[in-house]
Enzyme design. Sequence first.
Site, PDB file in Angstrom:
ATOM      1  N   ASP A  67      35.512  -7.246 -41.080  1.00 16.75           N
ATOM      2  CA  ASP A  67      34.443  -6.243 -40.994  1.00 16.75           C
ATOM      3  C   ASP A  67      34.900  -4.822 -41.316  1.00 16.75           C
ATOM      4  O   ASP A  67      34.185  -4.070 -41.953  1.00 16.75           O
ATOM      5  CB  ASP A  67      33.737  -6.299 -39.636  1.00 16.75           C
ATOM      6  CG  ASP A  67      34.672  -6.133 -38.454  1.00 16.75           C
ATOM      7  OD1 ASP A  67      35.896  -5.991 -38.651  1.00 16.75           O
ATOM      8  OD2 ASP A  67      34.174  -6.144 -37.314  1.00 16.75           O
ATOM      9  N   ASP A 127      39.897  -1.787 -28.677  1.00 16.73           N
ATOM     10  CA  ASP A 127      39.567  -3.170 -28.296  1.00 16.73           C
ATOM     11  C   ASP A 127      40.720  -3.984 -27.706  1.00 16.73           C
ATOM     12  O   ASP A 127      40.467  -4.923 -26.962  1.00 16.73           O
ATOM     13  CB  ASP A 127      39.033  -3.996 -29.481  1.00 16.73           C
ATOM     14  CG  ASP A 127      37.700  -3.483 -29.995  1.00 16.73           C
ATOM     15  OD1 ASP A 127      37.048  -2.728 -29.245  1.00 16.73           O
ATOM     16  OD2 ASP A 127      37.322  -3.829 -31.114  1.00 16.73           O
TER      17      ASP A 127
END
Length: 788
Positions: free
Chosen positions: A59, A466
Amino acid sequence: MRLLDLGAAFAWAGLVAAWAADNAHYTYEFNAVAVTGGGYITGLIAHPTEKNLMYAGTDIGSTYRWNETLNKWIPLTDFVSEADSNLLGTESVAFDPINPARLYLAQGRYLSSNNSAFFVSDDRGETFNIYPAPFPMGSNELGRNNGERLAVDPFNSDELFMGTRTAGLWRSRDRAQTWDNVTSFPNAYANTIGISFVIFDPRRNGTIYAGATAPGGMYRSTDGGVSWTPLSGQPTSWNGTLVMANVTGPQSIAPQPMKAVLSSSGVLYITYADAPGPYGVDYGAVYSYNTVTQTWRDITPNRNNSMPPPYEPQAFPNGGFCGLSVAADDSDTLVVTSLDRDPGPAIDSLYLSRDGGSSWVDVAQLSTPDRNASGGYWGHPIVEAVLDNGTAVPLAGGCLLISPWDSEKVMYGTGATIWASDEVLSASSRWSAPGWHVQAQGIEETVCLAMISPSEGAHLLSGFGDINGFMHADLDLPQPMFALPVYSNLNGLDWAGQQPAVIVRVGQNQLNNTPETGCQLGALSGDGGANWMTFGTCQPLLNSTNTDAGTIALDATGTCLVWSAASISLEGNNPMSNESGPYYSLDLGDSWNSPTGLHVQTPNITSDKVQNGTFYSYTDGVWYLSTDGGRTYVGTNGTDINLPESPGALPVVDFTHAGQVYLPLGDQGIYHTSDFGSSWTRVSQEGVWPSLLSVGAPAPGHDNPALYMWGTVSANGTTGLYRSDDNGAGWVRINDDAHQYGGPGLIQGDPRVYGRVYIGTGGRGIVRADVVASMNTTGGVVPGTGGI
Ligand SMILES: *[C@@H]1O[C@H](CO)[C@@H](O)[C@H](O)[C@H]1NC(C)=O
Ligand SMILES: *[C@@H]1O[C@H](CO)[C@@H](O)[C@H](O)[C@H]1NC(C)=O
Ligand SMILES: *[C@@H]1O[C@H](CO)[C@@H](O)[C@H](O)[C@H]1NC(C)=O
Ligand SMILES: *[C@@H]1O[C@H](CO)[C@@H](O)[C@H](O)[C@H]1NC(C)=O
Ligand SMILES: *[C@@H]1O[C@H](CO)[C@@H](O)[C@H](O)[C@H]1NC(C)=O
Ligand SMILES: *[C@@H]1O[C@H](CO)[C@@H](O)[C@H](O)[C@H]1NC(C)=O
Ligand SMILES: *[C@@H]1O[C@H](CO)[C@@H](O)[C@H](O)[C@H]1NC(C)=O
Ligand SMILES: *[C@@H]1O[C@H](CO)[C@@H](O)[C@H](O)[C@H]1NC(C)=O
Ligand SMILES: *[C@@H]1O[C@H](CO)[C@@H](O)[C@H](O)[C@H]1NC(C)=O
Ligand SMILES: *[C@@H]1O[C@H](CO)[C@@H](O)[C@H](O)[C@H]1NC(C)=O
Ligand SMILES: *[C@@H]1O[C@H](CO)[C@@H](O)[C@H](O)[C@H]1NC(C)=O
Ligand SMILES: *[C@@H]1O[C@H](CO)[C@@H](O)[C@H](O)[C@H]1NC(C)=O
């Protein structure tokens, strides 16, 4: 629209202006610091005829090609420049089924950007021609798990179709150079997902399928895309047996297509969900459509599934279905993955059918005897995730791929990595657990938020979005994630200049901060980052609701801490933000106090690495100095000490000399002080415009540190990574146009290795640039291809 200059992207660009005799030219190589994975894998595709030719789309980190010999993934688009960083995300990957050398990447991260393009290759992604796209793309938007949107006509290699998010269906007849809107395609989709896949029927010239993420979104053309009609018989409501009576029902009125695969015998398999994903999905379904007999079947693996026994029915919605792959040699053998099956991704399943979906084996349940206990993935607690040779990988979690060359081999791309098994069919037929290993080596898809390079111990410690952060004891092998506390984002790191084993980190998480737990947002290590002790309390402005834990600085002796809730100040929406400067602690985080003399939670705060208790800040045009551990600051108007008018900057300290500080002031150049900021001189020539600055080990024979800069060295010159050995007077370019990574978010020199600089990217992890010792006077750049 900014486009890449292709000639320059692949030719050695030559060394740039402002070269000074003192600054030696070295050959550099670029290698990834191995984390392995770390981001969302949006597509895994394998060429139907060329063995081992596979691509993984991501992504925010673009696309990689598998190299079977090297046993790793090779990044293909590291030439993407800072100005073009939106192009470092892959909306869709397509290859030419007839000519395997031809590769097409649809590139663009965000719909809000007007910069999207097609990267077109005739050599499997070694080089590209780049053409602007007439519509936006969104590889990091919702629905990134769906697709592929882009497809090549197997009957005409020059023709492609692309399903877009917001502009309908488009066709190119000249290999993606120019595009026309297929206005006959129904304009039924007022969402930002649009048409998420296009599939040509390789047996029937002119037959094309397209799926829009909407109820009833399956379409077919039988005249080469001139006219389109909804597929009759497709699901237009939810099968009631799937819907839980006592919880919230599906979010869409009917299943919405996510992915589809047309099998060799003409069966179109389609996964469905009630939301585009990758998160927020509650319900889903799987259907097959026999394109020969034109019959539909609901083949959803459902909660009455009984294999393998004992099967425990779920007490919550099944989640959606997304990942899908069909064996090349057997149209009845397929795998699908569930998506977002509550209560969490750890228990998503991979289902295998050998009979066209009539029955399914829940392979994840086979693999997960202790699934309730471990909280891991695919039967492995996270700590057991390993490469195929047993090397541990810290991460674990879609898309799926059954190898076209060996149906036993299945790969599963998650939000964090790629799992692979070499024995899915045989193990499942015995109802035993197939072994899984991580096959993401070479893929580095993280967003770097913080880096330090202390003078002893591991050369690099990192903080990521993350995935917490790492002590990179070995730069070439994946390392264990930092121990508790685990941060979803690790925002700040520092080390004590005279006690380099003392490390501090701060990061975001949603854990409660109580007197018993201490502060879960900050921790101190006394052994270089192996073991951590949480702070007793948090900085008063920060708690579990903050999405950014700010920045932290540690004084030279490791006894004074200064913690800034930087984002609160930057957001400017907190009434407390200007009441206090960065809080200080003199008891290793048990208590925090407000300083005097500095009244803003500035992120631009740095400790001296030699003199104890000394902190610097350059904020809103004022130079601040504290020599008492952050208790009090003396502020001096920058214009009184020869600094230009400037909003502020992060001070960069020389780790070997007390009081030596650099300020990178953008188009005003680099300023230097050697007396704690009492007086400043501009050390850089006209045209040296740093946006990032760091220092590292001095060049042989030099006393000053080597300076590293991301920016330009001549007015309006080439943006790149530069090094200066002579304190900023002259610069040499380190990177070339093939190594830009979309521009770094931060850079860090190494105090022990002259010439080395770490490049923290926003989607390609951390790259380290090193002098190639054996070629150190010849100039030129050796292309790196990533570590493992
Ligand atoms: C794999 O990498 C090796 C070494 O760089 C190279 O020689 C080979 O051509 C590559 N193979 C493929 C299929 O790209
Ligand atoms: C496919 O169909 C198109 C349109 O009818 C035709 O022009 C073309 O020649 C056909 N190609 C092949 C390979 O049959
Ligand atoms: C493309 O055509 C569709 C109709 O299929 C229309 O809704 C859309 O606005 C067109 N897009 C552009 C950019 O012209
Ligand atoms: C609904 O799902 C059930 C259970 O899988 C299945 O037996 C039934 O055939 C499905 N109904 C329809 C109309 O597809
Ligand atoms: C829904 O009903 C099932 C079966 O009766 C039960 O096991 C489950 O706990 C219920 N779920 C919720 C959220 O109430
Ligand atoms: C395992 O594989 C990785 C990646 O190919 C390699 O770097 C590492 O040295 C290997 N470890 C062993 C023990 O062979
Ligand atoms: C968290 O801090 C903010 C101020 O930054 C405050 O408004 C909020 O009440 C705090 N929440 C908790 C749970 O302490
Ligand atoms: C720095 O060290 C000196 C000498 O040990 C000591 O007197 C002073 O208090 C220290 N300053 C701080 C802020 O810790
Ligand atoms: C901090 O430094 C950055 C440049 O690195 C600057 O843009 C920003 O305005 C500074 N912030 C403050 C509060 O001084
Ligand atoms: C610094 O001094 C200049 C010139 O006197 C003045 O214009 C400016 O406002 C002062 N800045 C601050 C932050 O006090
Ligand atoms: C740099 O570019 C700006 C904007 O295009 C222009 O105004 C300026 O003259 C240029 N400066 C030089 C030294 O070329
Ligand atoms: C370059 O090579 C020379 C001799 O070949 C050596 O003395 C020097 O240390 C090397 N520099 C680097 C940065 O490797």
